[in-house]
Scaffold this active site. Structure first.
Site, PDB file in Angstrom:
ATOM      1  N   CYS A   2       0.852  -1.180   0.000  1.00 37.73           N
ATOM      2  CA  CYS A   2       0.000   0.000   0.000  1.00 37.73           C
ATOM      3  C   CYS A   2       0.891   1.234   0.000  1.00 37.73           C
ATOM      4  O   CYS A   2       2.091   1.149   0.232  1.00 37.73           O
ATOM      5  CB  CYS A   2      -0.860   0.028   1.252  1.00 37.73           C
ATOM      6  SG  CYS A   2      -1.773  -1.500   1.511  1.00 37.73           S
ATOM      7  N   ARG A  27       1.557   1.976  -5.840  1.00 35.42           N
ATOM      8  CA  ARG A  27       1.789   0.997  -4.786  1.00 35.42           C
ATOM      9  C   ARG A  27       0.517   0.234  -4.413  1.00 35.42           C
ATOM     10  O   ARG A  27       0.573  -0.762  -3.688  1.00 35.42           O
ATOM     11  CB  ARG A  27       2.339   1.695  -3.532  1.00 35.42           C
ATOM     12  CG  ARG A  27       3.669   2.365  -3.742  1.00 35.42           C
ATOM     13  CD  ARG A  27       4.182   2.923  -2.439  1.00 35.42           C
ATOM     14  NE  ARG A  27       4.358   1.861  -1.477  1.00 35.42           N
ATOM     15  CZ  ARG A  27       5.463   1.139  -1.345  1.00 35.42           C
ATOM     16  NH1 ARG A  27       6.489   1.372  -2.111  1.00 35.42           N
ATOM     17  NH2 ARG A  27       5.534   0.186  -0.445  1.00 35.42           N
ATOM     18  N   TRP A  75      -3.746  -1.796  -1.454  1.00 35.16           N
ATOM     19  CA  TRP A  75      -3.706  -2.993  -2.288  1.00 35.16           C
ATOM     20  C   TRP A  75      -4.115  -4.111  -1.352  1.00 35.16           C
ATOM     21  O   TRP A  75      -3.375  -4.493  -0.449  1.00 35.16           O
ATOM     22  CB  TRP A  75      -2.296  -3.192  -2.841  1.00 35.16           C
ATOM     23  CG  TRP A  75      -2.174  -4.321  -3.802  1.00 35.16           C
ATOM     24  CD1 TRP A  75      -2.516  -4.311  -5.135  1.00 35.16           C
ATOM     25  CD2 TRP A  75      -1.667  -5.635  -3.534  1.00 35.16           C
ATOM     26  NE1 TRP A  75      -2.256  -5.535  -5.686  1.00 35.16           N
ATOM     27  CE2 TRP A  75      -1.738  -6.364  -4.737  1.00 35.16           C
ATOM     28  CE3 TRP A  75      -1.165  -6.269  -2.408  1.00 35.16           C
ATOM     29  CZ2 TRP A  75      -1.323  -7.693  -4.837  1.00 35.16           C
ATOM     30  CZ3 TRP A  75      -0.753  -7.592  -2.506  1.00 35.16           C
ATOM     31  CH2 TRP A  75      -0.829  -8.278  -3.710  1.00 35.16           C
ATOM     32  N   ASN A 101       0.652  -0.593   6.148  1.00 32.23           N
ATOM     33  CA  ASN A 101       1.050  -1.400   4.999  1.00 32.23           C
ATOM     34  C   ASN A 101       1.721  -2.642   5.555  1.00 32.23           C
ATOM     35  O   ASN A 101       2.573  -2.531   6.426  1.00 32.23           O
ATOM     36  CB  ASN A 101       2.027  -0.602   4.121  1.00 32.23           C
ATOM     37  CG  ASN A 101       2.653  -1.446   3.031  1.00 32.23           C
ATOM     38  OD1 ASN A 101       2.030  -2.386   2.533  1.00 32.23           O
ATOM     39  ND2 ASN A 101       3.874  -1.101   2.652  1.00 32.23           N
ATOM     40  N   GLY A 102       1.348  -3.810   5.052  1.00 32.36           N
ATOM     41  CA  GLY A 102       1.976  -5.043   5.528  1.00 32.36           C
ATOM     42  C   GLY A 102       0.928  -5.995   6.057  1.00 32.36           C
ATOM     43  O   GLY A 102      -0.247  -5.908   5.686  1.00 32.36           O
ATOM     44  N   GLU A 469      10.685 -12.686 -20.049  1.00 29.19           N
ATOM     45  CA  GLU A 469      10.395 -11.316 -19.609  1.00 29.19           C
ATOM     46  C   GLU A 469       9.370 -10.660 -20.549  1.00 29.19           C
ATOM     47  O   GLU A 469       8.467  -9.961 -20.103  1.00 29.19           O
ATOM     48  CB  GLU A 469      11.699 -10.496 -19.558  1.00 29.19           C
ATOM     49  CG  GLU A 469      11.531  -9.008 -19.293  1.00 29.19           C
ATOM     50  CD  GLU A 469      10.907  -8.668 -17.939  1.00 29.19           C
ATOM     51  OE1 GLU A 469      10.742  -9.557 -17.089  1.00 29.19           O
ATOM     52  OE2 GLU A 469      10.556  -7.487 -17.755  1.00 29.19           O
ATOM     53  N   LYS A 473       5.712  -9.070 -19.646  1.00 30.38           N
ATOM     54  CA  LYS A 473       5.267  -7.702 -19.980  1.00 30.38           C
ATOM     55  C   LYS A 473       3.896  -7.749 -20.647  1.00 30.38           C
ATOM     56  O   LYS A 473       2.994  -6.987 -20.285  1.00 30.38           O
ATOM     57  CB  LYS A 473       6.246  -7.010 -20.949  1.00 30.38           C
ATOM     58  CG  LYS A 473       7.596  -6.579 -20.423  1.00 30.38           C
ATOM     59  CD  LYS A 473       7.570  -5.718 -19.205  1.00 30.38           C
ATOM     60  CE  LYS A 473       7.688  -6.556 -17.976  1.00 30.38           C
ATOM     61  NZ  LYS A 473       8.096  -6.002 -16.755  1.00 30.38           N
ATOM     62  N   GLU A 476       0.992  -9.065 -18.120  1.00 23.34           N
ATOM     63  CA  GLU A 476       0.636  -8.290 -16.930  1.00 23.34           C
ATOM     64  C   GLU A 476      -0.043  -6.968 -17.270  1.00 23.34           C
ATOM     65  O   GLU A 476      -0.788  -6.426 -16.472  1.00 23.34           O
ATOM     66  CB  GLU A 476       1.828  -8.089 -15.990  1.00 23.34           C
ATOM     67  CG  GLU A 476       2.960  -7.259 -16.514  1.00 23.34           C
ATOM     68  CD  GLU A 476       4.138  -7.173 -15.517  1.00 23.34           C
ATOM     69  OE1 GLU A 476       3.946  -7.394 -14.311  1.00 23.34           O
ATOM     70  OE2 GLU A 476       5.256  -6.878 -15.969  1.00 23.34           O
ATOM     71  N   HIS A 492       7.361 -29.683 -26.432  1.00 20.71           N
ATOM     72  CA  HIS A 492       7.099 -30.692 -25.405  1.00 20.71           C
ATOM     73  C   HIS A 492       5.741 -30.443 -24.756  1.00 20.71           C
ATOM     74  O   HIS A 492       5.607 -30.506 -23.534  1.00 20.71           O
ATOM     75  CB  HIS A 492       8.218 -30.686 -24.361  1.00 20.71           C
ATOM     76  CG  HIS A 492       9.535 -31.114 -24.906  1.00 20.71           C
ATOM     77  ND1 HIS A 492       9.760 -32.361 -25.442  1.00 20.71           N
ATOM     78  CD2 HIS A 492      10.708 -30.449 -25.066  1.00 20.71           C
ATOM     79  CE1 HIS A 492      11.006 -32.462 -25.874  1.00 20.71           C
ATOM     80  NE2 HIS A 492      11.600 -31.294 -25.662  1.00 20.71           N
ATOM     81  N   LYS A 585       3.602  -2.619  -7.225  1.00 15.97           N
ATOM     82  CA  LYS A 585       4.966  -2.318  -7.677  1.00 15.97           C
ATOM     83  C   LYS A 585       6.010  -3.155  -6.953  1.00 15.97           C
ATOM     84  O   LYS A 585       6.962  -3.622  -7.558  1.00 15.97           O
ATOM     85  CB  LYS A 585       5.240  -0.821  -7.464  1.00 15.97           C
ATOM     86  CG  LYS A 585       6.606  -0.373  -7.941  1.00 15.97           C
ATOM     87  CD  LYS A 585       6.683  -0.361  -9.442  1.00 15.97           C
ATOM     88  CE  LYS A 585       8.071  -0.091  -9.948  1.00 15.97           C
ATOM     89  NZ  LYS A 585       8.241  -0.602 -11.319  1.00 15.97           N
TER      90      LYS A 585
HETATM   91  C1  G6P Z   1       6.529  -7.027  -8.498  1.00 19.76           C
HETATM   92  C2  G6P Z   1       6.567  -6.092  -9.690  1.00 19.76           C
HETATM   93  C3  G6P Z   1       7.536  -6.648 -10.744  1.00 19.76           C
HETATM   94  C4  G6P Z   1       8.904  -6.869 -10.136  1.00 19.76           C
HETATM   95  C5  G6P Z   1       8.827  -7.781  -8.918  1.00 19.76           C
HETATM   96  C6  G6P Z   1      10.146  -7.803  -8.156  1.00 19.76           C
HETATM   97  O1  G6P Z   1       5.911  -8.222  -8.844  1.00 19.76           O
HETATM   98  O2  G6P Z   1       5.283  -5.929 -10.232  1.00 19.76           O
HETATM   99  O3  G6P Z   1       7.631  -5.718 -11.815  1.00 19.76           O
HETATM  100  O4  G6P Z   1       9.750  -7.442 -11.093  1.00 19.76           O
HETATM  101  O5  G6P Z   1       7.844  -7.284  -7.998  1.00 19.76           O
HETATM  102  O6  G6P Z   1      10.361  -6.524  -7.629  1.00 19.76           O
HETATM  103  P1  G6P Z   1      11.758  -5.931  -7.195  1.00 19.76           P
HETATM  104  O7  G6P Z   1      11.456  -4.572  -6.660  1.00 19.76           O
HETATM  105  O8  G6P Z   1      12.295  -6.864  -6.131  1.00 19.76           O
HETATM  106  O9  G6P Z   1      12.633  -5.914  -8.395  1.00 19.76           O
END
Ligand code: G6P
Length: 590
Positions: A2, A27, A75, A101-102, A469, A473, A476, A492, A585
């Site tokens: 959050c 966040r 969140w 938050n947490g 990756e 992208k 998500e 496979h 995030k």
């Molecule tokens: C979340 C974000 C991702 C990120 C991951 C790891 O899932 O949405 O974009 O890659 O956390 O985050 P960090 O801050 O540890 O790179």
């Protein structure tokens, strides 16, 4: 996770908090609320579900009067997305407000105790126990500050928490495992879960450590431990600019941050040489090196494991941070753990670091946020220098991680100068890949793919992590199902899903072209629509995106067109690129 912000000063708090919440929305963005201690002494609390701007339109946050207040964007973790579960939470006597938050892991025990004492609850969150626990502590005659400290001492789990009491011009705060930083202004002070929350007001910050207890009032910011003893924390100046935290001419942070890669890759490559060589030395001396990360950062580490193997002739272990404890019996004081994280606050990464510490291993990190928990808990850190990344998706920090990890591999191999020069050469390449004409060209592809249900992505060697990756992208942000595979793996099982028109993005490079083109042929033979990302075209491609051959640095350049594609798919499908549904995030809870 959050977003949290608090303000104490002489100005009206509501506009400052509202702006801060807008900046923190990345966040968490399912509900939001503000509490302000009014000049009369009573506290005004307004909160609801939805995005900050929509809630403001409904509840008129700016109509709240007072010069001290707290705000929260949520969140959801405990309890659904409802008005009752939104923060701030209020104690039974209506006098104490809390944002958090947490996760309070022992909230059920606390709640049972509070129920026995006759407290009632209006929602399902763990947070609601905190203001009531403070109220319970105050019943014995303790003042608010002492009661809050004694209540916070009883919390297990991960938290960043802010509390206020009716009529008192004071915010008390504490953290354990969740981020919180104080901002020092002229005659006003701030507290937030992230620097962008108050960046427009001050660049002077004080990092709050786990189990610090912070009191912010008109006299300033005071740090104590949880037993009330005063402690000193240093004051830092940060070099992030407000422009970096604003959209500028772009419609979304995502496209702005994709475009910034022209410079951010260079900034990442411009590492402090002494620290870089010290980390390289530690890598060489270690008996076992682990790269540990989550999400996109993990994909960057997967690329790095190939690069270390190719250039430094060295095996590095690669582990998802959430799985790291399974490897703990391999950790010794001679082991080096390199934790890679944009935020430096991802809980699984921090847990992995704790595991490594327990075993006496060395911990180094590659991180973007100065003062983050990971930064503070590392023996040495290489900074990404990418500036704040606001979009929930990692783009510029991913390529910055690749740049730093590649440079580290070159340095370990004794080829630092070559690594630096190769990265410098990318300026021109990335400039072209992010230019308007490339974006327009990729938009043609986005138009073709926007109604597809599935996209498959394949690559071999260094193009395999790129495929993973790139799939992340696309899925998500556009919510199109996308899966990345190594070129050899698709057949496979998953090739069963290829139907006429199914798109497959095929990444290749000079050293694996023949094999991957065969894989592309297999998909094409089943009617697949082949999109090639490569230095030169091939007849099997239905759509071709040219990326120049840059060898070990291909992962940096080849991801960029797909970042742009993912962005455009999101826009065309009416999705919010900066704040995709259900995501956060950084994931600061298990
Ligand atoms: C979340 C974000 C991702 C990120 C991951 C790891 O899932 O949405 O974009 O890659 O956390 O985050 P960090 O801050 O540890 O790179």
């Amino acid at each position: 996770m959050c977003g949290i912000i608090g303000y104490v000063g002489a100005k009206e708090a509501a506009p400052i908090i509202l702006n801060g919440l807008k900046r923190l929305e990345y966040r968490g963005y399912d509900s939001a609320g503000i509490a302000i201690v009014q000049p009369s002494g009573s506290t005004d609390v307004r909160k609801d579900i939805g995005r900050v701007a929509a809630i403001d339109a409904k509840l008129d946050f700016l109509g709240m009067k007072g010069t001290i207040g707290i705000g929260h964007t949520r969140w959801a973790t405990h309890g659904g997305v409802t008005q009752n579960n939104a923060h701030p939470h209020i104690s039974n006597n209506g006098k104490i407000v809390v944002i958090h938050n947490g996760i309070v892991e022992n909230y059920q025990d606390i709640k049972r105790r509070l129920l026995d004492e006759g407290f009632t609850f209006y929602g399902e969150t763990d947070t609601e126990t905190i203001p009531n626990l403070i109220e319970l502590e105050m019943r014995g005659g303790k003042d608010f500050e002492t009661a809050a400290r004694d209540a916070i001492k009883q919390l297990d789990g991960y938290y960043a928490v802010l509390a206020m009491f009716d009529g008192e011009r004071k915010i008390v705060a504490s953290r354990d495992g969740s981020p919180l930083v104080a901002g020092v202004g002229a005659g006003e002070n701030f507290i937030g879960s992230d620097i962008p929350a108050f960046l427009e007001h001050t660049k002077t910050v004080m990092y709050i450590h786990d189990k610090d207890f912070v009191v912010i009032d008109d006299a300033g910011i005071r740090f104590k431990d949880l037993d009330g003893r005063a402690i000193e924390r240093p004051v830092h100046s940060i070099d992030w600019s407000l422009e970096q935290a604003q959209k500028g001419d772009f419609d979304h942070f995502m496209m702005k941050e994709i475009s910034e890669q022209v410079d951010t890759v260079q900034k990442a490559a411009n590492q402090d040489k002494e620290t870089l060589f010290a980390v390289a030395d530690a890598v060489k001396k270690a008996k076992g090196v682990f790269l540990v990360a989550c999400g996109s950062s993990y994909h960057a580490c997967l690329s790095a494991s190939y690069i270390f193997s190719k250039i430094a002739n060295m095996h590095v272990n690669l582990v998802l941070a959430s799985e790291f404890s399974n490897y703990e019996h391999f950790l010794t004081p001679d082991t080096l753990v390199i934790a890679v994280s944009q935020s430096g606050e991802t809980i699984d990464v921090l847990d992995a670091v704790r595991t490594a510490r327990r075993k006496g291993s060395k911990v180094m990190s590659i991180v973007n946020v100065m003062g983050s928990s990971l930064h503070r808990n590392s023996d040495l850190s290489l900074m990404l220098n990418a500036g704040p990344e606001i979009c929930v998706l990692s783009t510029k920090t991913y390529t910055a991680q690749l740049a730093v990890l590649s440079l580290l591999a070159y340095t370990v191999a004794g080829r630092y100068d070559e690594g630096r020069e190769s990265l410098q050469y990318l300026w021109n390449v990335i400039y072209n890949l992010t230019a308007a004409n490339t974006r327009d060209y990729i938009k043609q592809l986005a138009d073709k793919l926007k109604d597809k249900e599935h996209v498959f992505l394949i690559g071999r060697g260094l193009q395999y992590p790129t495929a993973l990756e790139a799939a992340l992208k696309i899925k998500e942000v556009s919510y199109i199902h996308a899966e990345g595979f190594s070129g050899g793996e698709l057949k496979h099982g998953t090739i069963a899903l290829i139907e006429p028109g199914t798109p497959a993005i095929v990444f290749s490079s000079a050293d694996n072209e023949k094999e991957i083109i065969s894989n592309a042929m297999e998909i094409k033979a089943r009617g697949g629509y082949i999109i090639g990302v490569n230095a030169h075209s091939n007849e099997v491609f239905d759509f071709f995106i040219k990326t120049p051959e840059v060898g070990l640095l291909n992962p940096i350049v080849q991801i960029i067109p797909v970042q742009i594609l993912a962005y455009q798919l999101a826009v065309l499908r009416g999705c919010d690129p900066d704040m995709p549904r259900n995501l956060a995030k950084s994931v600061t809870v298990k």
